[in-house]
Design a protein around this motif. Structure first.
Motif, PDB file in Angstrom:
ATOM      1  N   GLN A  36       0.835  -1.191   0.000  1.00 51.38           N
ATOM      2  CA  GLN A  36       0.000   0.000   0.000  1.00 51.38           C
ATOM      3  C   GLN A  36       0.879   1.253   0.000  1.00 51.38           C
ATOM      4  OE1 GLN A  36      -3.310  -0.318  -0.341  1.00 51.38           O
ATOM      5  NE2 GLN A  36      -2.847  -2.503  -0.459  1.00 51.38           N
ATOM      6  N   PRO A  37       0.415   2.349  -0.589  1.00 55.83           N
ATOM      7  CA  PRO A  37       1.182   3.599  -0.566  1.00 55.83           C
ATOM      8  C   PRO A  37       1.548   3.992   0.861  1.00 55.83           C
ATOM      9  CG  PRO A  37      -0.683   3.795  -2.050  1.00 55.83           C
ATOM     10  CD  PRO A  37      -0.851   2.482  -1.308  1.00 55.83           C
ATOM     11  N   GLY A  38       2.788   4.415   1.045  1.00 58.46           N
ATOM     12  CA  GLY A  38       3.274   4.831   2.353  1.00 58.46           C
ATOM     13  C   GLY A  38       3.828   3.704   3.214  1.00 58.46           C
ATOM     14  N   ALA A  39       3.687   2.464   2.769  1.00 56.77           N
ATOM     15  CA  ALA A  39       4.189   1.329   3.550  1.00 56.77           C
ATOM     16  C   ALA A  39       5.717   1.274   3.476  1.00 56.77           C
ATOM     17  CB  ALA A  39       3.597   0.027   3.036  1.00 56.77           C
ATOM     18  N   ARG A  40       6.332   0.757   4.519  1.00 61.08           N
ATOM     19  CA  ARG A  40       7.782   0.542   4.528  1.00 61.08           C
ATOM     20  C   ARG A  40       8.056  -0.877   4.064  1.00 61.08           C
ATOM     21  NH1 ARG A  40      10.592   3.025   9.805  1.00 61.08           N
ATOM     22  NH2 ARG A  40      10.741   5.127   8.979  1.00 61.08           N
ATOM     23  N   VAL A  41       9.046  -1.017   3.193  1.00 61.85           N
ATOM     24  CA  VAL A  41       9.333  -2.317   2.592  1.00 61.85           C
ATOM     25  C   VAL A  41      10.837  -2.557   2.581  1.00 61.85           C
ATOM     26  CG1 VAL A  41       9.163  -3.680   0.481  1.00 61.85           C
ATOM     27  CG2 VAL A  41       7.328  -2.110   1.094  1.00 61.85           C
ATOM     28  N   LEU A  42      11.212  -3.765   2.909  1.00 62.73           N
ATOM     29  CA  LEU A  42      12.606  -4.184   2.792  1.00 62.73           C
ATOM     30  C   LEU A  42      12.669  -5.228   1.689  1.00 62.73           C
ATOM     31  CD1 LEU A  42      15.568  -4.437   3.767  1.00 62.73           C
ATOM     32  CD2 LEU A  42      14.767  -6.238   5.297  1.00 62.73           C
ATOM     33  N   VAL A  43      13.504  -4.983   0.690  1.00 66.74           N
ATOM     34  CA  VAL A  43      13.703  -5.947  -0.383  1.00 66.74           C
ATOM     35  C   VAL A  43      15.069  -6.570  -0.177  1.00 66.74           C
ATOM     36  CG1 VAL A  43      13.954  -6.275  -2.865  1.00 66.74           C
ATOM     37  CG2 VAL A  43      12.271  -4.652  -1.976  1.00 66.74           C
ATOM     38  N   LYS A  44      15.100  -7.887  -0.029  1.00 69.38           N
ATOM     39  CA  LYS A  44      16.357  -8.606   0.181  1.00 69.38           C
ATOM     40  C   LYS A  44      16.639  -9.448  -1.063  1.00 69.38           C
ATOM     41  CE  LYS A  44      19.120 -11.995   1.812  1.00 69.38           C
ATOM     42  NZ  LYS A  44      19.733 -12.819   0.785  1.00 69.38           N
ATOM     43  N   PRO A  45      17.377  -8.868  -2.018  1.00 67.58           N
ATOM     44  CA  PRO A  45      17.703  -9.650  -3.204  1.00 67.58           C
ATOM     45  C   PRO A  45      18.709 -10.748  -2.865  1.00 67.58           C
ATOM     46  CG  PRO A  45      18.693  -7.468  -3.339  1.00 67.58           C
ATOM     47  CD  PRO A  45      17.903  -7.522  -2.069  1.00 67.58           C
ATOM     48  N   ASN A  46      18.581 -11.869  -3.517  1.00 67.31           N
ATOM     49  CA  ASN A  46      19.527 -12.955  -3.351  1.00 67.31           C
ATOM     50  C   ASN A  46      20.541 -12.844  -4.477  1.00 67.31           C
ATOM     51  OD1 ASN A  46      20.798 -15.218  -2.483  1.00 67.31           O
ATOM     52  ND2 ASN A  46      19.308 -16.653  -3.288  1.00 67.31           N
ATOM     53  N   MET A  47      21.664 -12.203  -4.178  1.00 65.35           N
ATOM     54  CA  MET A  47      22.680 -11.964  -5.197  1.00 65.35           C
ATOM     55  C   MET A  47      23.658 -13.125  -5.207  1.00 65.35           C
ATOM     56  SD  MET A  47      23.336  -7.957  -4.672  1.00 65.35           S
ATOM     57  CE  MET A  47      22.079  -6.768  -5.076  1.00 65.35           C
ATOM     58  N   LEU A  48      23.813 -13.746  -6.354  1.00 69.10           N
ATOM     59  CA  LEU A  48      24.680 -14.899  -6.493  1.00 69.10           C
ATOM     60  C   LEU A  48      25.862 -14.568  -7.386  1.00 69.10           C
ATOM     61  CD1 LEU A  48      21.982 -17.645  -7.033  1.00 69.10           C
ATOM     62  CD2 LEU A  48      23.091 -16.986  -4.915  1.00 69.10           C
ATOM     63  N   GLU A  49      26.954 -15.270  -7.149  1.00 71.73           N
ATOM     64  CA  GLU A  49      28.161 -15.053  -7.914  1.00 71.73           C
ATOM     65  C   GLU A  49      28.691 -16.412  -8.351  1.00 71.73           C
ATOM     66  OE1 GLU A  49      32.483 -12.913  -7.244  1.00 71.73           O
ATOM     67  OE2 GLU A  49      31.107 -13.098  -5.585  1.00 71.73           O
ATOM     68  N   GLY A  50      28.880 -16.599  -9.661  1.00 74.93           N
ATOM     69  CA  GLY A  50      29.415 -17.858 -10.176  1.00 74.93           C
ATOM     70  C   GLY A  50      30.905 -17.968  -9.905  1.00 74.93           C
ATOM     71  N   VAL A  51      31.350 -19.171  -9.641  1.00 72.22           N
ATOM     72  CA  VAL A  51      32.758 -19.446  -9.385  1.00 72.22           C
ATOM     73  C   VAL A  51      33.168 -20.645 -10.230  1.00 72.22           C
ATOM     74  CG1 VAL A  51      34.433 -20.069  -7.599  1.00 72.22           C
ATOM     75  CG2 VAL A  51      32.516 -18.594  -7.025  1.00 72.22           C
ATOM     76  N   ASP A  52      34.402 -20.677 -10.705  1.00 74.52           N
ATOM     77  CA  ASP A  52      34.905 -21.804 -11.507  1.00 74.52           C
ATOM     78  C   ASP A  52      34.028 -22.097 -12.701  1.00 74.52           C
ATOM     79  OD1 ASP A  52      37.078 -22.164  -9.767  1.00 74.52           O
ATOM     80  OD2 ASP A  52      35.950 -23.573  -8.525  1.00 74.52           O
ATOM     81  N   GLU A  53      33.886 -21.089 -13.565  1.00 74.11           N
ATOM     82  CA  GLU A  53      33.128 -21.233 -14.818  1.00 74.11           C
ATOM     83  C   GLU A  53      31.710 -21.733 -14.607  1.00 74.11           C
ATOM     84  OE1 GLU A  53      35.478 -23.515 -17.537  1.00 74.11           O
ATOM     85  OE2 GLU A  53      37.199 -22.201 -17.309  1.00 74.11           O
TER      86      GLU A  53
END
Length: 61
Positions: A36-53
């Motif tokens: 809803q307008p005015g609501a507080r929101v926390l967005v927690k993206p799951n950021m991934l990083e590839g390793v070894d090709e």
């Protein structure tokens, strides 16, 4: 039924991440469906990083 959406972002650039989040929310019916307008929101993206090709994936710290 639970809906899950995944969107890939090739960069941590603010504009690219913002575009990915907008696309992600569109798959789920848009932000106004959940927040809803005015609501507080926390967005927690799951950021991934590839390793070894791409053989191993680690969560970005």
């Amino acid at each position: 039924m639970t809906k899950v959406a995944v969107v890939k972002s090739d960069s941590y650039d603010t504009q690219i991440v913002e575009q990915a989040i907008t696309e992600l929310l569109a798959h789920l019916g848009g932000m106004s469906k959940y927040i809803q307008p005015g609501a507080r929101v926390l967005v927690k993206p799951n950021m991934l990083e590839g390793v070894d090709e791409g053989k191993c994936v680690t969560t970005h710290p």
